[in-house]
Each structure stands twice: as structure tokens, then as C-alpha cells.
Design a protein around this motif. Structure first.
Motif, short mmCIF file in Angstrom:
data_model
loop_
_atom_site.label_atom_id
_atom_site.label_comp_id
_atom_site.label_asym_id
_atom_site.label_seq_id
_atom_site.Cartn_x
_atom_site.Cartn_y
_atom_site.Cartn_z
N MET A 208 136.29 57.04 0.15
CA MET A 208 134.85 56.75 0.19
C MET A 208 134.31 56.85 1.61
N LYS A 209 135.14 56.53 2.60
CA LYS A 209 134.68 56.66 3.99
C LYS A 209 134.42 58.12 4.34
N LYS A 210 135.19 59.04 3.75
CA LYS A 210 134.93 60.46 3.96
C LYS A 210 133.56 60.84 3.39
N LEU A 221 122.48 54.13 3.66
CA LEU A 221 123.35 53.54 2.67
C LEU A 221 122.72 52.26 2.14
N ILE A 222 122.71 52.11 0.82
CA ILE A 222 122.26 50.88 0.18
C ILE A 222 123.49 50.28 -0.49
N VAL A 223 123.99 49.16 0.04
CA VAL A 223 125.33 48.68 -0.29
C VAL A 223 125.29 47.22 -0.74
N CYS A 224 125.96 46.94 -1.85
CA CYS A 224 126.04 45.57 -2.35
C CYS A 224 127.06 44.78 -1.53
N LYS A 225 126.64 43.63 -1.00
CA LYS A 225 127.52 42.79 -0.19
C LYS A 225 128.42 41.88 -1.02
N ASN A 230 133.33 46.93 -0.80
CA ASN A 230 132.15 47.44 -0.09
C ASN A 230 132.10 46.94 1.35
N ASN A 231 132.39 45.67 1.54
CA ASN A 231 132.34 45.11 2.89
C ASN A 231 133.39 45.74 3.80
N ARG A 232 134.55 46.05 3.23
CA ARG A 232 135.56 46.78 4.00
C ARG A 232 135.06 48.18 4.34
N LEU A 233 134.38 48.79 3.37
CA LEU A 233 133.90 50.16 3.54
C LEU A 233 132.93 50.31 4.70
N ILE A 234 132.03 49.35 4.87
CA ILE A 234 130.97 49.51 5.87
C ILE A 234 131.31 48.88 7.22
N GLU A 235 132.56 48.42 7.37
CA GLU A 235 132.96 47.93 8.69
C GLU A 235 132.86 49.06 9.72
N ASN A 236 132.18 48.78 10.82
CA ASN A 236 132.03 49.77 11.91
C ASN A 236 131.36 51.06 11.45
N CYS A 237 130.49 50.95 10.45
CA CYS A 237 129.79 52.13 9.93
C CYS A 237 128.68 52.55 10.89
N ILE A 242 121.54 49.32 4.46
CA ILE A 242 120.66 48.31 3.88
C ILE A 242 121.49 47.59 2.83
N THR A 243 121.59 46.28 2.92
CA THR A 243 122.45 45.53 2.01
C THR A 243 121.63 44.78 0.97
N TYR A 244 122.28 44.47 -0.15
CA TYR A 244 121.65 43.65 -1.18
C TYR A 244 122.71 42.73 -1.78
#
Length: 471
Positions: A208-210, A221-225, A230-237, A242-244
């Protein structure tokens, strides 16, 4: 072969052949190409309602896979991961130097040639992309939509758009997502699943990081927290995120004051801690509130006003096989649902509990790999059901000997966890229908659940329960 930034340019091809054209993802692409004036042919193992619609739309579809299905003037052949390389049509294409590509390559053409919103995640992709399409449609954006399910409102898995906007459900199941890009990406959640293609959650996050890295620098990115993955995915993104959330006050968009009933879900939305608006969707469940929240966030980014969003969500009619009410006959409510992962089963049963009726679940496990990898989680997923019926695993082409698991293993675990529950195993759907007809419970809710042929049981029950006094 000409490309646009290494993207297959469909404009350069006149005639396109799909192997497995009846699949929900493949057919969506085929419908869209037909709407753009392309000649489309295809083949599949069996006929279906989708194939009937493709033929009405102008596609030439063959039942069965034969070399003769592939005409010499075909420009490109499209396959999915499910199609074996020994398929006779693929072999003929190779011999005749016809380009063979994965369906993700065609999807990527659509994504990169439009202002695109890609919806992905382990759960909720279809409903979220359907909700997103509904809002864009009612906002007169005239979008193209490629959905992994049949939208009830449009009786199709496709909206053939007239504008540059596109909504696509993007499947992460076979790792082909690493080929894709989009201007906006909604990521609902990430959990361990699709163990026929991934080792574990870590590998899913890596792939998914790719996908995230492919998104343009000005993409969002609109990402569910509310998801560990998901939280692992957006580390250092490095992209704008935008989170929800339903529970995390630090999220950009937060749902609060949620009221669930069997007729739908009411909720308020906070934006950066301030009241943004009140909304309603005519389908119940916290998971649907979460899906709607992502759509509200993305729609606002696209400049759609709050009132249009509110109206569109209120007009949503759902997707077939997503908590779809099939019949309410003589005191028995029959609902069909696609849930095939423990998290999805729990969410669906939570929605069913709002009806406050005795609930019987008839569940068909999907894939030996998923059943074995998540067996313990499956055994804990049915706590809200009063009566549980398990049938044979739908193989989806997998070999049972490779995984050494059966439905009886699941039945045994459920009985061990819940010795006071009624738990049954039947091999055939017809056996389940006969049992339920002979052992009816007053005011019962029957939930047929799974991603395989279990949907046929809901139709059987609807027909067998239809007494003259009720129909």
C-alpha cells in the motif's frame, strides 16, 4: 506500444478482449470502454446477469474459454490475476503477438486520465465508492464510476460519465494496486486478509505504501484513523493526509452524536473540532457512518457544498449484497450480505441487532487461505447471532489440500466458544433452505452471508417462505 508515462493508452486500441469479462471488476472496465465507443469482446465460464447487460450494451461475449473466441483483429487482451497463463485464449494471444495486460493496467489508464478518486482498504470499499459516486452524481459532476458491486439506484456497477471526474473502487487483494495512482485516495482500513497473496499485515502495508508513493505531490489522502494498519501506513507520509474518525478527537473530521436505528444513521460531523453539519444515511451501522465521513471529507475537498452532500447521502439506496433486504415474508426478514471477513461479519451482525429480532446467520466461508489464516477470529465473529449455520467453503479456485482446513473446523471452534448456541453444518445450500423452512422462528431475521454462492440461498428462502397468505 505507445504509452503515456508508462500507462497503456486505450485510445490507441480499437478492439479489446476480456478473459473473465463477467467479473465485477472486469465488467466495470468493459462497460466503460463500450461507452467510449470501443469494440469489446470477452469470455467467461458461465452466463450471468452482468453478461446479459454487457451483450445489451454491445459486447460480444462467449461462454467458455476457447481459442476461437479471440479474433485476429483483437488489439489487446485483458486478464485478471484469477486467469491462468495456460488459458487457451492467452496462449493464442501470445502466439499472435497480441498485447496481454492485467486489468490494473486498464484501470490505471482511467485513473490517470481523469481527476480520480480511488477508494481502497480491507473493508468498506464498495459502499464508500458507491456513496462517493452518489454525491458526485447529485452535485452534477457527471462522474465515471467503476464500482465493485451493483448500485441499486443505477442497477449497475458502472456510471458512464461525461466529465473528467472518476470514482473507482481499487482492490488491494492481489498486490496489483502498486501499479495504480489517483489524485485522491480514500483508505478505509487495513487488516490482515488475502493470505493467498500476502504473508501478513506488514506486507499489505508495504504494498500500500507503493500505491501512496505513486500519488502526485499535490494529491491527497483521506484516511480513517480508527485502523491500526492505516496509522502504520501514514507514518512519515510526505503526502497531504486528511483524517477521519469515529473515536479520535485529533482527526480532521470526526463523527459524533451518532444515532443508529434500523432505518438509518444520524450523526453530527466536527471539522477540526467545530460543528460542520448534521447528516443522515438511510442505512444503519457505525461502519456506514465511517464510510460516509470519508465521502464528506473528500466531497468538501472537491468544493461540493454541505447541503448537496447532505441531500445526496440521504438519497443513497445502497449496493446489492450489502445488507440488502431481500424479503420480509410472513414474519421472517431475509437479508443478504457480502461479509466474508471476521470484522465485516461483526459489523453486519451489529446492524442486524438493531432490528431486535432472533437472528439466524447462514455463512459460507470464502477461500481456504482466509479461513485457515483467520480461523480463530472467525470463531469469535458470530456472538450476536442466535443461530449459526455454516456451509462448505467457497474455494474461489483454491485447493483444499494445500491449506488443510474445512468448515467443520470452524463449526468445532464456534461450539467450543459458545456451547449454548445452536450451531449447524450443512454441505449444500438446499439443505440449509429445507432446515430453515422446517424450523422457522417467529419474527426471525435470516442473514445469508459470504462472498460466494450463498447469495443464492436468500433467493431460495424468499421463494420457499412465500406463502399464499403472505404474497
Amino acid at each position: 506500444m505507445e504509452t503515456i508515462n508508462n500507462i497503456i493508452n486505450i485510445q490507441n486500441f480499437r478492439k479489446i478482449h476480456f478473459i473473465g469479462i463477467g467479473g465485477i471488476g472486469m465488467s466495470a472496465l468493459a462497460f466503460s470502454l463500450l461507452s467510449k465507443g470501443k469494440l469489446v469482446t470477452g469470455s467467461d465460464k458461465k452466463s450471468s446477469n452482468i453478461i446479459d447487460k454487457l451483450r445489451v450494451s454491445g459486447a460480444e461475449v462467449f461462454i467458455g474459454h476457447e481459442e476461437s473466441n479471440l479474433s485476429p483483429d483483437t488489439d489487446i487482451v485483458v486478464v485478471s490475476t484469477a486467469i491462468d497463463k495456460d488459458n487457451p485464449e492467452i496462449q493464442k494471444a501470445f502466439r499472435n503477438n497480441i498485447l496481454v495486460c492485467h486489468r490494473a493496467d486498464i484501470l490505471n489508464y482511467f485513473l490517470r486520465s481523469h481527476t480520480s478518486i480511488a477508494v481502497t482498504g480491507t473493508h468498506g470499499k464498495t459502499s464508500t465508492s458507491a456513496l462517493m459516486s452518489q454525491v458526485l452524481y447529485e452535485a452534477n459532476f457527471k462522474p465515471t464510476a467503476l464500482i465493485g458491486g451493483q448500485l441499486i439506484q443505477f442497477d449497475s456497477n458502472v456510471l458512464p460519465g461525461e466529465s473528467n471526474y472518476l470514482v473507482a473502487e481499487v482492490d488491494e487483494s492481489d498486490q496489483s494496486i502498486h501499479k495504480l495512482s489517483a489524485n485522491y485516495a480514500i483508505i478505509t482500513n487495513l487488516e490482515t486478509d488475502h493470505l493467498d497473496h500476502y504473508k501478513d499485515l506488514e506486507e499489505i502495508i508495504s504494498v500500500m505504501k507503493k500505491f501512496i508513493n505513486n500519488i502526485p505531490e499535490d494529491g491527497k489522502l483521506i484516511v480513517c484513523k480508527d485502523s491500526y494498519g492505516n496509522n502504520r501506513l501514514i507514518e512519515n507520509c510526505s503526502k497531504e493526509v486528511i483524517t477521519y474518525s469515529l473515536i479520535d478527537d485529533s482527526a480532521t473530521y470526526r463523527a459524533t452524536d451518532v444515532i443508529l436505528s434500523k432505518s438509518g444513521s444520524k450523526f453530527k460531523v466536527l471539522y477540526k473540532g467545530n460543528l460542520f453539519g448534521e447528516f443522515y444515511i438511510p442505512i444503519s451501522g457505525l461502519h456506514y457512518v465511517s464510510n460516509a465521513l470519508s465521502v464528506i471529507a473528500c466531497s468538501t475537498l472537491l468544493g461540493i457544498d454541505t447541503e448537496t452532500i447532505r441531500t445526496a447521502l440521504g438519497n443513497y439506496k445502497g449496493v446489492k449484497r450489502r445488507f440488502e433486504i431481500i424479503a420480509d415474508i410472513d414474519g421472517t426478514l431475509i437479508i443478504d450480505d457480502y461479509a466474508h471477513h471476521p470484522t465485516e461479519i461483526k459489523a453486519t451482525l451489529s446492524s442486524a441487532s438493531l432490528y431486535q429480532r432472533p437472528t439466524t446467520v447462514a455463512f459460507q466461508p470464502h477461500r481456504y487461505s482466509r479461513t485457515k489464516g483467520l480461523l480463530d477470529d472467525f470463531s469469535k465473529a458470530f456472538d450476536l447471532a442466535n443461530r449459526i449455520i455454516i456451509t462448505e467453503i467457497y474455494s474461489a479456485g483454491e485447493n483444499q489440500e494445500q491449506y488443510n482446513v474445512s468448515s467443520l473446523d470452524l463449526v468445532k471452534l464456534i461450539k467450543e466458544r459458545s456451547p449454548n448456541k445452536e450451531v449447524y453444518y450443512f454441505k449444500e445450500l438446499e439443505e440449509i433452505a429445507s432446515f430453515l423452512e422446517k424450523n422457522r422462528i417467529n419474527n426471525e431475521l435470516i442473514l445469508t452471508m459470504g462472498a460466494g454462492t450463498i447469495t443464492n440461498l436468500s433467493k431460495m428462502l424468499s421463494n420457499s417462505f412465500c406463502m399464499p397468505r403472505a404474497c
